[in-house]
Enzyme design. Structure first.
Site, PDB file in Angstrom:
ATOM      1  N   LEU A   1       0.807  -1.245  -0.010  1.00  0.00           N
ATOM      2  CA  LEU A   1       0.299  -0.380   0.699  1.00  0.00           C
ATOM      3  C   LEU A   1       1.045   1.721  -0.199  1.00  0.00           C
ATOM      4  O   LEU A   1       1.999   1.171   0.611  1.00  0.00           O
ATOM      5  CB  LEU A   1      -1.095  -0.073   1.254  1.00  0.00           C
ATOM      6  CG  LEU A   1      -2.338  -0.858   1.018  1.00  0.00           C
ATOM      7  CD1 LEU A   1      -2.914  -0.264   2.003  1.00  0.00           C
ATOM      8  CD2 LEU A   1      -3.315  -0.383   0.122  1.00  0.00           C
ATOM      9  N   ASP A   2       0.934   1.882  -0.814  1.00  0.00           N
ATOM     10  CA  ASP A   2       1.243   3.557  -0.594  1.00  0.00           C
ATOM     11  C   ASP A   2       1.455   3.959   0.691  1.00  0.00           C
ATOM     12  O   ASP A   2       0.563   4.304   1.234  1.00  0.00           O
ATOM     13  CB  ASP A   2       0.812   4.226  -1.682  1.00  0.00           C
ATOM     14  CG  ASP A   2       0.872   3.855  -3.088  1.00  0.00           C
ATOM     15  OD1 ASP A   2       1.837   3.399  -3.289  1.00  0.00           O
ATOM     16  OD2 ASP A   2       0.146   3.774  -4.439  1.00  0.00           O
ATOM     17  N   PRO A   3       2.400   4.976   1.093  1.00  0.00           N
ATOM     18  CA  PRO A   3       2.962   5.471   1.945  1.00  0.00           C
ATOM     19  C   PRO A   3       1.412   6.721   2.935  1.00  0.00           C
ATOM     20  O   PRO A   3       0.512   6.143   3.554  1.00  0.00           O
ATOM     21  CB  PRO A   3       3.768   6.146   1.841  1.00  0.00           C
ATOM     22  CG  PRO A   3       4.889   5.054   1.807  1.00  0.00           C
ATOM     23  CD  PRO A   3       3.454   4.717   0.283  1.00  0.00           C
TER      24      PRO A   3
ATOM     25  N   ARG B   1      -4.232   5.087  -9.058  1.00  0.00           N
ATOM     26  CA  ARG B   1      -3.468   6.434  -9.247  1.00  0.00           C
ATOM     27  C   ARG B   1      -3.493   6.539 -10.317  1.00  0.00           C
ATOM     28  O   ARG B   1      -3.896   7.227 -10.941  1.00  0.00           O
ATOM     29  CB  ARG B   1      -1.837   6.165  -8.712  1.00  0.00           C
ATOM     30  CG  ARG B   1      -2.137   6.636  -6.962  1.00  0.00           C
ATOM     31  CD  ARG B   1      -0.250   6.976  -6.435  1.00  0.00           C
ATOM     32  NE  ARG B   1       0.115   5.640  -6.412  1.00  0.00           N
ATOM     33  CZ  ARG B   1       1.245   5.752  -7.072  1.00  0.00           C
ATOM     34  NH1 ARG B   1       2.688   6.459  -7.524  1.00  0.00           N
ATOM     35  NH2 ARG B   1       2.849   4.690  -6.892  1.00  0.00           N
TER      36      ARG B   1
END
Length: 292
Positions: A39-41, A176
């Site tokens: 998961l992206d930060p 995204r």
């Protein structure tokens, strides 16, 4: 204590998936800890964590994922989310929900997607985000991904309109990139403003706990990992008689009424979960992961 099973971790904003693994490792005093899908930060939500020998089962967990994301229109960034530098910013006050809904079907089904330049994909042994931060221009190849559900749940008009979406998808899908490409299709640009993963590897957000809750459960002696077999119900199950179970655990193939090509849960008749096997022509049910 040797923990064995899975943890449904609710990842908070600002932590990398690697950070979460390190924190769980320290809390549980456990060396073998892994996660099921980065998961992206900036993203929050379900981060499946494997504990102990269960790390060997990560590749066999369900691959479907679900997200709730918010797209901001009129803005594009270097990272395709609000963490990056703004590339363009042009108000789009005339954008309507009807215009957006007309474009959503093109992002359903099997689609071609170019991952963000800032992503964990490797190119020549290096992560794309490391190359991007170093200023190295890399052509990112398109990939085929599958989006099985795409639902608009809220729209906020304004100079920079925002759309809340629910997305169901297969592995490798970048939300995204959907935000970026939807904005491009509408001619106004778009970027991802927020993202929550609501389901992954058979775990959902309602059953997730954060690191503080995990620490509290450990302090009270109440933490129990999720049994591995609970996340493998999508695989067929084969039960072996005692002698066959013994031979299978020793690495031997078992011939029987099995479906060739199947990846399966393997159990002993006494209800002991033995591991995961694969059925091959002539060789029968062979072990892939033996847990006992």
């Amino acid at each position: 204590m040797e923990y064995f099973g899975f943890l449904n971790l609710h990842k908070g904003a600002g932590w990398t998936s690697h950070d979460c693994v390190a924190k769980v490792r320290r809390l549980l005093k456990l060396k073998r800890v892994g996660h099921g899908g980065t998961l992206d930060p900036a993203a929050t939500g379900v981060l499946p964590i494997a504990l102990g020998r269960a790390t060997r089962l990560l590749q066999y967990l369900p691959t479907a994922k679900s997200y709730r994301g918010r797209v901001r229109f009129g803005v594009t960034t270097t990272t395709d989310d609000l963490e990056g530098e703004i590339l363009t910013q042009q108000p789009a006050p005339d954008l309507t929900l009807a215009q957006i809904m007309a474009q959503l079907p093109r992002f359903l089904g099997e689609i071609e997607q170019i991952p963000p330049a800032f992503s964990a994909i490797q190119r020549d042994g290096q992560r794309l985000y490391d190359l991007a931060r170093a200023g190295v221009q890399v052509e990112v190849p398109a990939r085929r991904v599958v989006v099985t559900g795409l639902r608009a749940i809220a729209f906020t008009p304004g100079d920079f309109p925002e759309l809340e979406l629910e997305i169901d998808c297969g592995p490798g899908t970048y939300i995204r990139a959907i935000a970026r490409d939807l904005g491009a299709a509408l001619g106004v640009g778009g970027t991802l403003a927020a993202l929550v993963r609501t389901r992954s590897c058979g775990l959902d957000l309602a059953g997730a706990m954060d690191l503080e809750q995990l620490a509290n459960q450990l302090e009270r002696g109440e933490f129990t990992p999720i049994p591995p077999e609970r996340l493998l119900t999508h695989l067929p199950r084969y039960d072996l008689e005692p002698e066959a179970a013994r031979r299978w655990c020793q690495g031997q193939g078992i011939v029987g009424d099995f479906v060739v090509g199947a990846i399966a849960q393997v159990w002993a008749e006494d209800e002991a979960f033995l591991g995961v096997g694969e059925v091959l022509p002539e060789r029968g049910l062979i072990p892939k992961v033996v847990l006992v």
